[in-house]
Motif scaffolding. Structure first.
Motif, PDB file in Angstrom:
ATOM      1  N   ARG A 167       0.835  -1.206   0.000  1.00  0.00           N
ATOM      2  CA  ARG A 167       0.000   0.000   0.000  1.00  0.00           C
ATOM      3  C   ARG A 167       0.865   1.248   0.000  1.00  0.00           C
ATOM      4  O   ARG A 167       2.010   1.225   0.475  1.00  0.00           O
ATOM      5  CB  ARG A 167      -0.891   0.005   1.259  1.00  0.00           C
ATOM      6  CG  ARG A 167      -1.949  -1.091   1.297  1.00  0.00           C
ATOM      7  CD  ARG A 167      -3.141  -0.762   0.430  1.00  0.00           C
ATOM      8  NE  ARG A 167      -3.661   0.574   0.739  1.00  0.00           N
ATOM      9  CZ  ARG A 167      -4.539   0.805   1.746  1.00  0.00           C
ATOM     10  NH1 ARG A 167      -4.938  -0.182   2.525  1.00  0.00           N
ATOM     11  NH2 ARG A 167      -4.993   2.014   1.958  1.00  0.00           N
ATOM     12  N   TRP A 168       0.272   2.333  -0.559  1.00  0.00           N
ATOM     13  CA  TRP A 168       1.004   3.611  -0.594  1.00  0.00           C
ATOM     14  C   TRP A 168       0.692   4.422   0.662  1.00  0.00           C
ATOM     15  O   TRP A 168       1.525   5.149   1.180  1.00  0.00           O
ATOM     16  CB  TRP A 168       0.582   4.439  -1.802  1.00  0.00           C
ATOM     17  CG  TRP A 168       0.915   3.860  -3.136  1.00  0.00           C
ATOM     18  CD1 TRP A 168       1.344   2.588  -3.417  1.00  0.00           C
ATOM     19  CD2 TRP A 168       0.852   4.538  -4.384  1.00  0.00           C
ATOM     20  NE1 TRP A 168       1.535   2.426  -4.757  1.00  0.00           N
ATOM     21  CE2 TRP A 168       1.248   3.619  -5.389  1.00  0.00           C
ATOM     22  CE3 TRP A 168       0.492   5.838  -4.772  1.00  0.00           C
ATOM     23  CZ2 TRP A 168       1.283   3.970  -6.746  1.00  0.00           C
ATOM     24  CZ3 TRP A 168       0.546   6.183  -6.120  1.00  0.00           C
ATOM     25  CH2 TRP A 168       0.940   5.251  -7.082  1.00  0.00           C
ATOM     26  N   VAL A 169      -0.588   4.284   1.109  1.00  0.00           N
ATOM     27  CA  VAL A 169      -1.060   5.060   2.263  1.00  0.00           C
ATOM     28  C   VAL A 169      -1.891   4.134   3.140  1.00  0.00           C
ATOM     29  O   VAL A 169      -2.693   3.349   2.613  1.00  0.00           O
ATOM     30  CB  VAL A 169      -1.962   6.238   1.809  1.00  0.00           C
ATOM     31  CG1 VAL A 169      -2.379   7.102   2.997  1.00  0.00           C
ATOM     32  CG2 VAL A 169      -1.266   7.094   0.756  1.00  0.00           C
ATOM     33  N   VAL A 170      -1.683   4.181   4.446  1.00  0.00           N
ATOM     34  CA  VAL A 170      -2.457   3.307   5.343  1.00  0.00           C
ATOM     35  C   VAL A 170      -2.913   4.073   6.578  1.00  0.00           C
ATOM     36  O   VAL A 170      -2.332   5.104   6.938  1.00  0.00           O
ATOM     37  CB  VAL A 170      -1.626   2.087   5.814  1.00  0.00           C
ATOM     38  CG1 VAL A 170      -1.352   1.119   4.665  1.00  0.00           C
ATOM     39  CG2 VAL A 170      -0.353   2.510   6.506  1.00  0.00           C
ATOM     40  N   ALA A 171      -3.939   3.512   7.200  1.00  0.00           N
ATOM     41  CA  ALA A 171      -4.326   3.977   8.534  1.00  0.00           C
ATOM     42  C   ALA A 171      -3.444   3.223   9.525  1.00  0.00           C
ATOM     43  O   ALA A 171      -3.139   2.048   9.315  1.00  0.00           O
ATOM     44  CB  ALA A 171      -5.792   3.662   8.786  1.00  0.00           C
ATOM     45  N   ASN A 172      -2.999   3.914  10.566  1.00  0.00           N
ATOM     46  CA  ASN A 172      -2.069   3.278  11.494  1.00  0.00           C
ATOM     47  C   ASN A 172      -2.483   3.604  12.922  1.00  0.00           C
ATOM     48  O   ASN A 172      -2.540   4.773  13.305  1.00  0.00           O
ATOM     49  CB  ASN A 172      -0.642   3.789  11.234  1.00  0.00           C
ATOM     50  CG  ASN A 172       0.416   2.942  11.921  1.00  0.00           C
ATOM     51  OD1 ASN A 172       0.234   1.742  12.114  1.00  0.00           O
ATOM     52  ND2 ASN A 172       1.518   3.561  12.291  1.00  0.00           N
ATOM     53  N   TYR A 173      -2.837   2.567  13.699  1.00  0.00           N
ATOM     54  CA  TYR A 173      -3.219   2.838  15.075  1.00  0.00           C
ATOM     55  C   TYR A 173      -1.959   2.981  15.916  1.00  0.00           C
ATOM     56  O   TYR A 173      -1.085   2.105  15.901  1.00  0.00           O
ATOM     57  CB  TYR A 173      -4.113   1.734  15.657  1.00  0.00           C
ATOM     58  CG  TYR A 173      -4.654   2.157  17.011  1.00  0.00           C
ATOM     59  CD1 TYR A 173      -4.098   1.667  18.189  1.00  0.00           C
ATOM     60  CD2 TYR A 173      -5.657   3.127  17.094  1.00  0.00           C
ATOM     61  CE1 TYR A 173      -4.545   2.103  19.416  1.00  0.00           C
ATOM     62  CE2 TYR A 173      -6.123   3.566  18.321  1.00  0.00           C
ATOM     63  CZ  TYR A 173      -5.561   3.062  19.492  1.00  0.00           C
ATOM     64  OH  TYR A 173      -6.006   3.519  20.702  1.00  0.00           O
ATOM     65  N   VAL A 174      -1.872   4.108  16.648  1.00  0.00           N
ATOM     66  CA  VAL A 174      -0.669   4.375  17.461  1.00  0.00           C
ATOM     67  C   VAL A 174      -1.063   4.231  18.929  1.00  0.00           C
ATOM     68  O   VAL A 174      -1.675   5.127  19.515  1.00  0.00           O
ATOM     69  CB  VAL A 174      -0.108   5.776  17.170  1.00  0.00           C
ATOM     70  CG1 VAL A 174       1.211   5.986  17.922  1.00  0.00           C
ATOM     71  CG2 VAL A 174       0.088   5.990  15.674  1.00  0.00           C
ATOM     72  N   ASP A 175      -0.724   3.075  19.487  1.00  0.00           N
ATOM     73  CA  ASP A 175      -1.096   2.750  20.868  1.00  0.00           C
ATOM     74  C   ASP A 175      -0.687   3.852  21.860  1.00  0.00           C
ATOM     75  O   ASP A 175      -1.478   4.307  22.682  1.00  0.00           O
ATOM     76  CB  ASP A 175      -0.340   1.460  21.264  1.00  0.00           C
ATOM     77  CG  ASP A 175      -1.340   0.367  21.670  1.00  0.00           C
ATOM     78  OD1 ASP A 175      -0.906  -0.745  22.000  1.00  0.00           O
ATOM     79  OD2 ASP A 175      -2.567   0.672  21.660  1.00  0.00           O
TER      80      ASP A 175
END
Ligand code: 6PG
Length: 255
Positions: A167-175
């Protein structure tokens, strides 16, 4: 090839970065009709650079109508929120340029969740970036900051986005922040023609030491993932951040 530009302070850093970026854009515009794609960094360090680009916008020789503005990452907040990277860039730079809304590709944050925002943004990039390298869109210049935990963009230590390979762009959960971010992935960033890292202040010395001399561990130190495939990486650092660190011998230091 990696180059390093050492500044006395963040003000001089902005001046050096401004002339570097201006030169990149003007040279590109002499050689090509394609818009110059510029991915802006968030955080606070680049603000002085953006303000300087705005202040010199009329004398720089840049044809601003041929620049496409992108973002490397965005917080999960509305564009009028104090934490918005897009808001900072509008106030410091974009509101002062003779450009059209179509030249500004902000990461969507209004009424969509991070996953949808990432998908929408990636499809916009696929539409607007004409050249690809190894399956990734080629951005002419990506500006990056680095956190004191060695994160860059929203590629934070021990987060899922670090493992993304297509993927070029992703959603990323930052704990650690208990929040979602939207971020360009390392392979997209590494496909860029030019990458500029802006690192200033004593709070970054330890992170810079880890980046340059620490054990290789991209899971813990994500900025270590940033290695352009064919492009050029330039570090803009001030003396407070470098503070006695050894400059890697393979860096070309530019005065
Ligand atoms: C963000 C940025 C982030 C930033 C670093 C450095 O959205 O926060 O993209 O990667 O560049 O955290 O931030 P400072 O320049 O404020 O130190």
């Amino acid at each position: 090839m990696t180059q390093l530009i050492l500044a006395n302070d963040v003000g001089q850093l902005a001046q050096q970065a401004c002339s570097w970026l201006t030169q990149l854009i003007v040279q590109h515009q002499k050689a090509s009709q394609a818009p110059f794609s510029l991915a802006l960094a968030g955080g606070s360090t680049p603000k002085a650079l953006y303000q300087l680009l705005a202040a010199t916008s009329k004398s720089s020789g840049i044809d601003w109508s041929r620049v496409l503005f992108l973002w490397g990452d965005e917080r999960n907040v509305a564009i009028d929120h104090a934490d918005s990277n897009a808001r900072m860039a509008h106030e410091a730079l974009l509101n002062h340029l003779p450009i059209l809304p179509d030249q500004i590709l902000a990461m969507p944050t209004d009424g969509v969740d991070a996953k949808m925002a990432a998908e929408l943004y990636e499809s916009k990039l696929r539409e607007r970036l004409q050249v690809q390298r190894g399956g990734f869109g080629v951005i002419d210049c990506i500006l990056l900051g680095m956190g004191d935990d060695v994160h860059t963009a929203s590629l934070f230590p021990e987060t899922a986005a670090l493992k993304e390979t297509t993927r070029w762009v992703v959603a990323n959960y930052v704990d650690k922040l208990s929040t979602w971010r939207v971020t360009m992935t390392a392979p997209l960033i590494n496909a860029a023609t030019n990458i500029g890292f802006f690192i200033a202040g004593p709070s970054k010395t330890a992170a810079l030491k880890t980046l340059w001399h620490g054990p290789q561990n991209v899971e813990l130190y994500p900025s270590q993932m940033i290695r352009p495939v064919d492009g050029e990486l330039t570090f803009f650092v001030d003396s407070a951040a470098v503070d006695g660190l050894t400059i890697p011998p393979d860096f070309r230091t530019v005065k």
